[in-house]
Design an enzyme around this catalytic site. Structure first.
Site, PDB file in Angstrom:
ATOM      1  CE1 TYR A   1      -3.243  -2.755  -0.038  1.00  0.00           C
ATOM      2  CE2 TYR A   1      -3.954  -2.142   2.150  1.00  0.00           C
ATOM      3  CZ  TYR A   1      -4.098  -2.928   1.025  1.00  0.00           C
ATOM      4  OH  TYR A   1      -5.105  -3.861   0.961  1.00  0.00           O
TER       5      TYR A   1
ATOM      6  CE  LYS B   1       1.036 -17.588  -2.023  1.00  0.00           C
ATOM      7  NZ  LYS B   1       0.328 -18.862  -1.838  1.00  0.00           N
TER       8      LYS B   1
ATOM      9  CG  ASP C   1      -2.395 -19.755  -0.098  1.00  0.00           C
ATOM     10  OD1 ASP C   1      -1.637 -19.608   0.875  1.00  0.00           O
ATOM     11  OD2 ASP C   1      -2.051 -20.374  -1.128  1.00  0.00           O
TER      12      ASP C   1
ATOM     13  CG  ASP D   1      -7.247  -4.056   3.788  1.00  0.00           C
ATOM     14  OD1 ASP D   1      -8.274  -3.995   4.483  1.00  0.00           O
ATOM     15  OD2 ASP D   1      -7.095  -3.388   2.749  1.00  0.00           O
TER      16      ASP D   1
ATOM     17  CG  ASP E   1     -12.653  -6.199   5.398  1.00  0.00           C
ATOM     18  OD1 ASP E   1     -12.239  -5.595   6.402  1.00  0.00           O
ATOM     19  OD2 ASP E   1     -13.132  -5.624   4.405  1.00  0.00           O
TER      20      ASP E   1
END
Ligand code: NAD
Length: 360
Positions: free
Chosen positions: A141, A190, A222, A246, A250
């Site tokens: 980001y 990852k 994942d 992020d 959620d």
């Protein structure tokens, strides 16, 4: 004097912040907290008023406060694919970066009376109490990004980079926080694909040497996304990067039944913090009294806990929210048959009434 900047922002931001300010005003007057609060524009409304989502003046006011209470920013009015148009969300990035808020804490707890509001099965939800510790000022980001037009085609890239320093300080905070919880950290990355994830894992392991009382495991993002739905109870503290945090938080929000329930704290080393619900400005329900103010009320509780060290006040707010839910009151997002539907303002009033009872 405890100074707070209140930034309602856009959409339902103004509606949910109004409920938090009701509570803040009551606590301030009843407990002589010596809190002074002022308002300012941020996000889309600031683009309309000032031509930019975050002015230097607003930023300075935040810097001169002890904490910032934020609603949400954004909305279709300011959506544009033109890379040169100011975007409301840039205000969030600016506040996080300029205020040095490197850590984002997002607790996900299941309120027993809300188990049926979740889309997951009841037995999967038992005892879920997860804290997502998300790195907030690095990663993709904040990395270099560009759009390139060459010949007849257009391409774009974003870069995801982390330094050892950035990983170390968020890992330290996650291990320290896990100490006051169930002493288990799951670091999500990852590392099977990304080089910055391999550095992430290496640094987390080296920081862990100081925290041998804390159990550490690693998980690919994942798999973490899948495990959060399969068996959320296995997690205690999840430590992860900006983009993974992020997305995962959620997802974790839906475990609780609604995104309208989840608060967050964005912190720096000296206890300065910005407190906001994890949801956005929800333009689809704006102005309809359907916004759930609980995430923002719990964010206010986090402010008292982390920035002001007032655990007693924080617990009072959390306890009052729990009571109101126990009594069967629900905003539209968590409403189920047999419960009582209330609007945004009514939910705020009910929490205030419980708080008054607790303070008698
Ligand atoms: P959103 O979180 O605003 O809404 C997602 C869904 O959840 C919607 O159906 C909405 O009605 C519901 N919802 C959200 N908060 C709720 C609440 N308190 N009570 C009841 N229901 C609630 O996400 P989105 O629709 O993807 O984004 C809308 C705008 O918000 C966009 O402009 C986006 O960029 C912005 N956004 C801002 C923030 C922030 O300010 N921190 C975070 C996420 C999205």
């Amino acid at each position: 004097m405890n100074k707070i900047m209140v930034l309602p922002g856009d959409g339902i931001g103004t509606e949910i912040i109004a409920e938090s300010v009701k509570i803040l005003k009551y606590l301030n007057e009843s407990f002589n907290l010596d809190i002074e609060y002022g308002y300012d524009y941020v996000g889309g409304i600031s683009i309309d008023k000032n031509g930019t989502p975050l002015t230097g003046e607003t930023l300075d006011k935040c810097k001169n406060s002890k904490a910032v209470l934020l609603g949400a920013v954004g909305g279709p009015k300011w959506d544009s694919t033109d890379p040169d148009s100011p975007r409301p969300e840039e205000a969030l990035m600016g506040l996080r970066k300029e205020l040095g808020l490197f850590a984002n804490l997002r607790p996900v707890k299941i309120y027993k009376p809300l188990v049926s509001a979740s889309t997951l099965k009841k037995d999967v939800l038992e005892d879920v109490d997860v804290l997502v510790v998300r790195e907030l000022t690095g990663g993709i980001y904040f990395g270099e990004r560009k759009r390139i037009k060459e010949g007849g085609s257009t391409s774009a890239y974003d870069t995801m980079a982390y330094s050892d320093y950035e990983i170390k300080r968020i890992a330290e905070l996650a291990f320290q926080t896990a100490r006051s919880r169930n002493k288990k950290v799951t670091s999500v990355d990852k590392a099977n694909i990304l080089e910055n994830s391999r550095l992430w894992r290496e640094i987390v392991c080296s920081v862990h040497k100081k925290y041998r009382d804390i159990e550490l495991n690693h998980m690919y993002v994942d798999n973490a996304a899948m495990q959060l739905i399969r068996n959320p109870g296995q997690f205690d503290t999840i430590l992860t990067s900006n983009i993974f945090g992020d997305i995962l938080s959620d997802e974790a929000a839906m475990i609780s039944g609604s995104i309208g329930l989840l608060p967050s704290a964005s912190l720096r080393e000296d206890k300065f913090g910005m407190y906001e619900p994890i949801h956005g400005s929800a333009p689809d329900i704006q102005g309809q009294g359907k916004a759930n103010p609980i995430a923002t009320l719990l964010s206010l509780a986090m402010m008292f806990r982390y920035s002001f060290g007032m655990e007693n006040i924080a617990s009072k707010i959390e306890c009052s929210v729990g009571k109101v839910l126990d009594n069967g009151n629900r905003t539209a997002d968590i409403y189920t048959d047999g419960t009582k539907l209330v609007n945004t303002g009514e939910m705020g009033d009910l929490v205030l009434a419980e708080l008054k009872k607790l303070s008698d």
